[in-house]
Design a protein around this motif. Structure first.
Motif, short mmCIF file in Angstrom:
data_model
loop_
_atom_site.label_atom_id
_atom_site.label_comp_id
_atom_site.label_asym_id
_atom_site.label_seq_id
_atom_site.Cartn_x
_atom_site.Cartn_y
_atom_site.Cartn_z
N ASP A 1 -10.66 10.86 6.15
CA ASP A 1 -9.35 10.71 5.51
C ASP A 1 -8.28 10.27 6.51
O ASP A 1 -7.41 9.45 6.19
CB ASP A 1 -8.90 12.03 4.86
CG ASP A 1 -9.71 12.37 3.62
OD1 ASP A 1 -10.29 11.43 3.03
OD2 ASP A 1 -9.75 13.55 3.26
N TYR A 2 -8.36 10.78 7.71
CA TYR A 2 -7.42 10.39 8.77
C TYR A 2 -7.58 8.91 9.10
O TYR A 2 -6.59 8.18 9.22
CB TYR A 2 -7.64 11.24 10.02
CG TYR A 2 -6.83 10.77 11.20
CD1 TYR A 2 -5.46 11.00 11.27
CD2 TYR A 2 -7.43 10.06 12.25
CE1 TYR A 2 -4.71 10.55 12.34
CE2 TYR A 2 -6.69 9.62 13.32
CZ TYR A 2 -5.34 9.86 13.37
OH TYR A 2 -4.61 9.41 14.43
N ILE A 3 -8.81 8.45 9.24
CA ILE A 3 -9.06 7.05 9.58
C ILE A 3 -8.60 6.15 8.43
O ILE A 3 -7.99 5.11 8.65
CB ILE A 3 -10.55 6.83 9.90
CG1 ILE A 3 -10.91 7.57 11.20
CG2 ILE A 3 -10.87 5.35 10.03
CD1 ILE A 3 -12.37 7.58 11.53
N PHE A 4 -8.86 6.57 7.19
CA PHE A 4 -8.41 5.81 6.04
C PHE A 4 -6.89 5.70 6.02
O PHE A 4 -6.34 4.62 5.80
CB PHE A 4 -8.91 6.46 4.75
CG PHE A 4 -8.43 5.78 3.50
CD1 PHE A 4 -8.96 4.57 3.11
CD2 PHE A 4 -7.41 6.34 2.75
CE1 PHE A 4 -8.50 3.93 1.97
CE2 PHE A 4 -6.94 5.72 1.61
CZ PHE A 4 -7.50 4.50 1.21
N ASP A 5 -6.20 6.81 6.26
CA ASP A 5 -4.74 6.79 6.29
C ASP A 5 -4.22 5.93 7.43
O ASP A 5 -3.23 5.20 7.27
CB ASP A 5 -4.19 8.21 6.43
CG ASP A 5 -4.32 9.02 5.15
OD1 ASP A 5 -4.54 8.40 4.09
OD2 ASP A 5 -4.21 10.26 5.23
N LEU A 6 -4.87 6.00 8.58
CA LEU A 6 -4.46 5.20 9.73
C LEU A 6 -4.61 3.72 9.44
O LEU A 6 -3.69 2.92 9.72
CB LEU A 6 -5.27 5.59 10.97
CG LEU A 6 -4.95 4.85 12.25
CD1 LEU A 6 -3.55 5.22 12.72
CD2 LEU A 6 -5.97 5.16 13.32
N VAL A 7 -5.74 3.32 8.87
CA VAL A 7 -5.98 1.91 8.56
C VAL A 7 -5.01 1.44 7.48
O VAL A 7 -4.44 0.34 7.58
CB VAL A 7 -7.44 1.70 8.13
CG1 VAL A 7 -7.66 0.31 7.55
CG2 VAL A 7 -8.38 1.93 9.29
N LEU A 8 -4.80 2.24 6.46
CA LEU A 8 -3.88 1.87 5.39
C LEU A 8 -2.46 1.70 5.92
O LEU A 8 -1.77 0.73 5.60
CB LEU A 8 -3.91 2.92 4.28
CG LEU A 8 -3.10 2.63 3.03
CD1 LEU A 8 -3.66 1.40 2.33
CD2 LEU A 8 -3.14 3.82 2.11
N THR A 9 -2.02 2.62 6.75
CA THR A 9 -0.68 2.53 7.34
C THR A 9 -0.57 1.30 8.23
O THR A 9 0.44 0.59 8.20
CB THR A 9 -0.37 3.81 8.14
OG1 THR A 9 -0.51 4.94 7.29
CG2 THR A 9 1.03 3.77 8.70
N ALA A 10 -1.59 1.04 9.02
CA ALA A 10 -1.57 -0.13 9.90
C ALA A 10 -1.49 -1.42 9.09
O ALA A 10 -0.73 -2.33 9.43
CB ALA A 10 -2.80 -0.14 10.80
N LEU A 11 -2.27 -1.51 8.01
CA LEU A 11 -2.23 -2.71 7.18
C LEU A 11 -0.87 -2.90 6.52
O LEU A 11 -0.37 -4.03 6.44
CB LEU A 11 -3.32 -2.65 6.12
CG LEU A 11 -4.75 -2.81 6.62
CD1 LEU A 11 -5.74 -2.60 5.48
CD2 LEU A 11 -4.95 -4.18 7.25
N LEU A 12 -0.27 -1.82 6.07
CA LEU A 12 1.06 -1.92 5.47
C LEU A 12 2.10 -2.36 6.49
O LEU A 12 2.94 -3.22 6.21
CB LEU A 12 1.46 -0.59 4.85
CG LEU A 12 0.78 -0.24 3.52
CD1 LEU A 12 1.14 1.17 3.11
CD2 LEU A 12 1.18 -1.23 2.46
N ILE A 13 2.06 -1.79 7.67
CA ILE A 13 3.03 -2.16 8.71
C ILE A 13 2.85 -3.61 9.14
O ILE A 13 3.82 -4.38 9.23
CB ILE A 13 2.92 -1.20 9.91
CG1 ILE A 13 3.42 0.18 9.52
CG2 ILE A 13 3.70 -1.75 11.11
CD1 ILE A 13 3.18 1.24 10.57
N ILE A 14 1.60 -4.02 9.36
CA ILE A 14 1.34 -5.40 9.76
C ILE A 14 1.72 -6.36 8.65
O ILE A 14 2.34 -7.41 8.88
CB ILE A 14 -0.14 -5.57 10.17
CG1 ILE A 14 -0.41 -4.79 11.46
CG2 ILE A 14 -0.49 -7.04 10.34
CD1 ILE A 14 -1.87 -4.68 11.81
#
Length: 63
Positions: free
Chosen positions: A3-16
């Motif tokens: 769940d942490y990795i999913f949230d990290l990837v999702l946040t990174a994609l949104l920011i980028i």
């Protein structure tokens, strides 16, 4: 942990993604507000320069 990795990837994609489109959005707004009568001058100049060019790839008109 997944769940942490999913949230990290999702946040990174949104920011980028937001960062990438921020320039496009700001440019569009700037052209509309500050462009005046010369909004399409660069696009028109580019189209004039490219007039008569053939597209790269695909089938040619002669074929």
């Amino acid at each position: 942990m997944s769940d942490y990795i999913f949230d990290l990837v999702l946040t990174a994609l949104l920011i980028i993604g937001l960062t990438a489109f921020n320039g496009v959005i700001a440019n569009s707004i700037g052209e509309k507000i500050f462009g005046g009568k010369k909004q399409g001058i660069y696009r028109n100049a580019s189209l004039h320069t490219q007039n008569g060019w053939t597209n790269a790839g695909g089938k040619h008109a002669e074929d």
